[in-house]
Motif scaffolding. Structure first.
Motif, PDB file in Angstrom:
ATOM      1  N   ALA A 153      37.526  53.850  43.861  1.00 46.78           N
ATOM      2  CA  ALA A 153      36.839  52.980  44.812  1.00 46.78           C
ATOM      3  C   ALA A 153      37.795  52.530  45.916  1.00 46.78           C
ATOM      4  N   ALA A 154      39.016  52.167  45.533  1.00 43.17           N
ATOM      5  CA  ALA A 154      39.999  51.743  46.533  1.00 43.17           C
ATOM      6  C   ALA A 154      40.342  52.885  47.482  1.00 43.17           C
ATOM      7  N   ALA A 155      40.456  54.102  46.954  1.00 44.11           N
ATOM      8  CA  ALA A 155      40.756  55.263  47.790  1.00 44.11           C
ATOM      9  C   ALA A 155      39.643  55.538  48.784  1.00 44.11           C
ATOM     10  N   ASN A 156      38.442  55.052  48.480  1.00 44.93           N
ATOM     11  CA  ASN A 156      37.304  55.215  49.380  1.00 44.93           C
ATOM     12  C   ASN A 156      37.098  53.998  50.274  1.00 44.93           C
ATOM     13  N   GLY A 157      38.142  53.194  50.417  1.00 48.49           N
ATOM     14  CA  GLY A 157      38.137  52.109  51.378  1.00 48.49           C
ATOM     15  C   GLY A 157      37.585  50.791  50.893  1.00 48.49           C
ATOM     16  N   ALA A 158      37.301  50.661  49.604  1.00 52.91           N
ATOM     17  CA  ALA A 158      36.709  49.431  49.090  1.00 52.91           C
ATOM     18  C   ALA A 158      37.778  48.431  48.675  1.00 52.91           C
ATOM     19  N   GLN A 159      37.449  47.163  48.839  1.00 54.49           N
ATOM     20  CA  GLN A 159      38.223  46.100  48.212  1.00 54.49           C
ATOM     21  C   GLN A 159      37.695  45.958  46.788  1.00 54.49           C
ATOM     22  N   VAL A 160      38.602  45.993  45.822  1.00 52.98           N
ATOM     23  CA  VAL A 160      38.182  46.125  44.424  1.00 52.98           C
ATOM     24  C   VAL A 160      38.752  45.003  43.574  1.00 52.98           C
ATOM     25  N   VAL A 161      37.908  44.483  42.682  1.00 49.25           N
ATOM     26  CA  VAL A 161      38.341  43.586  41.613  1.00 49.25           C
ATOM     27  C   VAL A 161      38.044  44.281  40.290  1.00 49.25           C
ATOM     28  N   LEU A 162      38.992  44.249  39.368  1.00 43.51           N
ATOM     29  CA  LEU A 162      38.808  44.788  38.024  1.00 43.51           C
ATOM     30  C   LEU A 162      38.958  43.653  37.024  1.00 43.51           C
ATOM     31  N   ALA A 163      37.935  43.437  36.203  1.00 40.10           N
ATOM     32  CA  ALA A 163      37.971  42.397  35.180  1.00 40.10           C
ATOM     33  C   ALA A 163      37.996  43.048  33.803  1.00 40.10           C
ATOM     34  N   ASP A 164      38.990  42.671  33.001  1.00 44.94           N
ATOM     35  CA  ASP A 164      39.143  43.256  31.670  1.00 44.94           C
ATOM     36  C   ASP A 164      39.072  42.163  30.618  1.00 44.94           C
ATOM     37  N   LYS A 165      38.398  42.466  29.518  1.00 48.96           N
ATOM     38  CA  LYS A 165      38.333  41.522  28.410  1.00 48.96           C
ATOM     39  C   LYS A 165      39.718  41.263  27.834  1.00 48.96           C
ATOM     40  N   VAL A 192      46.637  51.300  39.455  1.00 47.77           N
ATOM     41  CA  VAL A 192      45.608  50.346  39.863  1.00 47.77           C
ATOM     42  C   VAL A 192      46.222  49.260  40.739  1.00 47.77           C
ATOM     43  N   LYS A 193      47.368  48.739  40.343  1.00 47.12           N
ATOM     44  CA  LYS A 193      48.026  47.703  41.130  1.00 47.12           C
ATOM     45  C   LYS A 193      48.498  48.241  42.478  1.00 47.12           C
ATOM     46  N   GLN A 194      49.019  49.472  42.479  1.00 46.68           N
ATOM     47  CA  GLN A 194      49.452  50.067  43.737  1.00 46.68           C
ATOM     48  C   GLN A 194      48.296  50.302  44.695  1.00 46.68           C
ATOM     49  N   ALA A 195      47.086  50.437  44.142  1.00 46.63           N
ATOM     50  CA  ALA A 195      45.897  50.611  44.976  1.00 46.63           C
ATOM     51  C   ALA A 195      45.389  49.278  45.535  1.00 46.63           C
ATOM     52  N   GLN A 196      46.139  48.198  45.308  1.00 44.99           N
ATOM     53  CA  GLN A 196      45.805  46.863  45.814  1.00 44.99           C
ATOM     54  C   GLN A 196      44.531  46.303  45.176  1.00 44.99           C
ATOM     55  N   VAL A 197      44.277  46.711  43.947  1.00 46.73           N
ATOM     56  CA  VAL A 197      43.145  46.175  43.190  1.00 46.73           C
ATOM     57  C   VAL A 197      43.549  44.838  42.580  1.00 46.73           C
ATOM     58  N   ARG A 198      42.691  43.847  42.699  1.00 49.90           N
ATOM     59  CA  ARG A 198      42.938  42.562  42.034  1.00 49.90           C
ATOM     60  C   ARG A 198      42.512  42.691  40.577  1.00 49.90           C
ATOM     61  N   ILE A 199      43.450  42.466  39.651  1.00 47.17           N
ATOM     62  CA  ILE A 199      43.167  42.588  38.225  1.00 47.17           C
ATOM     63  C   ILE A 199      42.978  41.204  37.622  1.00 47.17           C
ATOM     64  N   LEU A 200      41.865  41.007  36.929  1.00 53.79           N
ATOM     65  CA  LEU A 200      41.626  39.783  36.181  1.00 53.79           C
ATOM     66  C   LEU A 200      41.793  40.111  34.703  1.00 53.79           C
ATOM     67  N   ASP A 201      42.990  39.855  34.177  1.00 54.78           N
ATOM     68  CA  ASP A 201      43.257  40.122  32.767  1.00 54.78           C
ATOM     69  C   ASP A 201      42.689  39.014  31.895  1.00 54.78           C
TER      70      ASP A 201
END
Length: 552
Positions: free
Chosen positions: A43-55, A148-157
């Motif tokens: 998604a980030a490679a396709n120009g999206a701002q991305v948030v990833l939420a993990d349990k 994932v982090k290098q793709a500037q994705v915000r990770i919610l651990d």
């Protein structure tokens, strides 16, 4: 195909009074295993701002992270790929589709090359060529988190999602959850959502699977999404009785024994899992990896070091000493059922919602036979990649990038989150135990029986209505367990109602009173609904029946 109306319950709006930590994104990915990581990167490679939420902690939680896995990695040689497809096509009861198998084989080939370029340490053979047919989970997921982090994705651990958000038109527009460490609620407003939460293993303690409780499927069903192949969900992992490790490849070199030390006839054959299941209903079963020579033993320890950790801690030599084994239900994690996909972008039947990995059906490449290991790993890579790109394109096409525009966002969650009219919330652990009593026993779930399916569903239906009618959980942290419990109930009902409808034996679905494959049932079974579970048939595209050398 029947269109399922979303079951109505009160949907409160998202407001500032919720005091949630707010994030805006083009794409929200729920789940941080391989499928979620690939979706976020794509998604980030396709120009999206991305948030990833993990349990859990993205990169360490889930079924892949603590173990090794094979990969359905086949060279782009026509004969090799035709052979690879034909084998699985037969095993899966001829429900897979050639188009999807071709796509996954090609995308997995590309993604494995990408992993090599990113620096994954694939082993090298005697000819100096990398062997890309397997991955070590810790190294793989450590690398994926880094990317994932290098793709500037915000990770919610440590931030499980509790419910999806929809707009006034029913389009998925984000999700809400809780940060388990801080105790703070969070809200993500998004143009599209990817469900990559894995399958459901019913808290059976299989390695890495206790975060896989069907949460994503429950959230999707609450907004009207359909599932497919839920009858193909009776996968049991073989492992030591004292360990959660259910990697079963090494048991190809095992002899299985009764309690008195005599060998169990047929337990090591292609149908051996059924023999073991039947024996375990009567007495303990023991195993010893006594058919492995010194060279194989060395390879085993190198390939799956975590397999041996429990033995080493207990001072057991599995190559010379017998040890007790058991079967742990892995449900839809190693089975093939999951959210139904309506196109090649991995979109679900609900606008704005996509699915990837074990959360989505793997019937498309496995039919009704387990995708455990190599096929599921290839599917996670491929479907994650496509779902991320599809979600990014959808968000861009709808011009929903930014803070949600003028859309009024509503909370779609039900059981455990909304007051059902009861005076008290339900005991989540008691609900979980009740579900496990219906789905764990091999007498009920390994080989199904119509009377026993009906018997279980009477109790499971009553349990769901009790859960649905209870008061909401006391707080957001309690709601995490309450939602897991509700998801287990919902999954068991989709699973057993689908199994009722498939009155034949096909793939991994076995019916005691219908022991043969019925050619007239070469269709998919869709399912969905909460208070009332519905089942519908869907024809398999004709192209699925033209795998080279195979005719339906």
């Amino acid at each position: 195909m029947t269109t399922n109306n979303v079951e109505k319950h009160r949907r409160p709006p998202v407001t500032a009074a919720d005091r949630a930590v707010l994030h805006d994104a083009d794409v929200l990915v729920i789940g941080g295993g391989p499928a979620g990581a690939w979706a976020a990167i794509s998604a980030a490679a396709n120009g999206a701002q991305v948030v990833l939420a993990d349990k859990g902690f993205c990169g360490t939680s889930g079924a892949t992270a603590p173990a090794g896995t094979g990969v359905w990695y086949v060279s782009p040689d026509d004969d090799a790929r035709e052979r690879a497809k034909a084998s699985r096509f037969r095993l899966g009861g001829e429900l897979a589709e050639q188009t999807w198998m071709d796509r996954v084989l090609e995308q997995t080939w590309i993604n494995a090359h990408q992993l090599a370029e990113w620096g994954y340490p694939f082993p090298v053979d005697d000819a100096g060529e990398q062997r890309r047919t397997s991955l070590q989970g810790p190294e793989y997921m450590r690398l994926m988190r880094k990317r994932v982090k290098q793709a500037q994705v915000r990770i919610l651990d440590h931030s499980p999602a509790l419910e999806l958000l929809v707009d006034q038109h029913g389009t998925v527009a984000g999700a809400a959850g809780v940060d388990r460490q801080a105790g703070d609620p969070w809200t993500v407003r998004a143009g599209a959502v990817v469900i990559a939460t894995g399958g459901c293993a019913f808290l059976s303690n299989a390695l890495g699977c206790n975060v896989l409780t069907g949460d994503g499927q429950l959230m999707a069903a609450e907004v009207g999404a359909a599932l497919s192949g839920m009858e193909f969900s009776n996968a049991y992992g073989l492992g030591p009785a004292f360990s959660s490790v259910t990697k079963s490849l090494f048991y190809n070199w095992a002899t299985f024994y009764y309690r008195d030390g005599s060998a169990i006839p047929g337990a090591g054959s292609s149908h051996g899992r059924g023999v073991i299941a039947q024996t375990l209903e009567i007495e303990p079963v023991f195993a010893c990896l006594d058919r492995a020579d010194e060279q194989i033993r060395g390879w085993m320890r190198q390939a799956q070091p975590n397999f041996f950790l429990p033995f080493d801690r207990l001072g057991i030599d599995p190559f010379t000493q017998r040890f007790p084994v058991t079967l742990r239900l892995e449900g839809t994690v190693r089975g093939t059922g999951g959210l139904h996909l309506v196109d090649q972008t991995c979109a679900t039947s609900v606008e704005g919602l996509y699915a990837a990995g074990d959360a989505a059906t793997r019937e498309l490449i496995c039919g009704g036979f387990t995708g455990g290991g190599s096929h599921n790993a290839a599917w996670a890579m491929s479907s994650g990649f496509w779902a991320g790109a599809g979600a990014a394109d959808y968000a861009r096409s709808q011009r929903r990038i930014g803070p949600g525009g003028k859309r009024r966002l509503l909370r779609a969650g039900g059981a455990g989150l909304r007051d059902g009219g009861g005076h008290a919330s339900y005991d989540s652990n008691e609900v979980i135990r009740s579900v496990q009593q219906e789905v764990f026993p091999t007498q009920r779930n390994w080989t199904r029986d119509g009377d026993l399916l009906g018997d279980s569903l009477v109790r499971l239906d009553a349990l769901w209505h009790r859960v649905r009618g209870a008061a909401a959980a006391r707080n957001a942290l309690d709601a995490v367990r309450a939602r897991e419990a509700a998801a287990l109930v919902a999954t068991s009902r989709w699973m057993y109602r689908s199994a009722q409808q498939r009155t034949e034996t096909r793939g991994m679905h076995r019916r005691r009173e219908h022991g043969a494959l019925d050619p007239s049932q070469g269709h998919r079974l869709l399912s969905g609904g909460l208070d009332e579970v519905w089942i519908d048939r869907l024809a398999v595209p004709r192209s699925a029946h033209h795998v080279q050398g195979v005719t339906a």
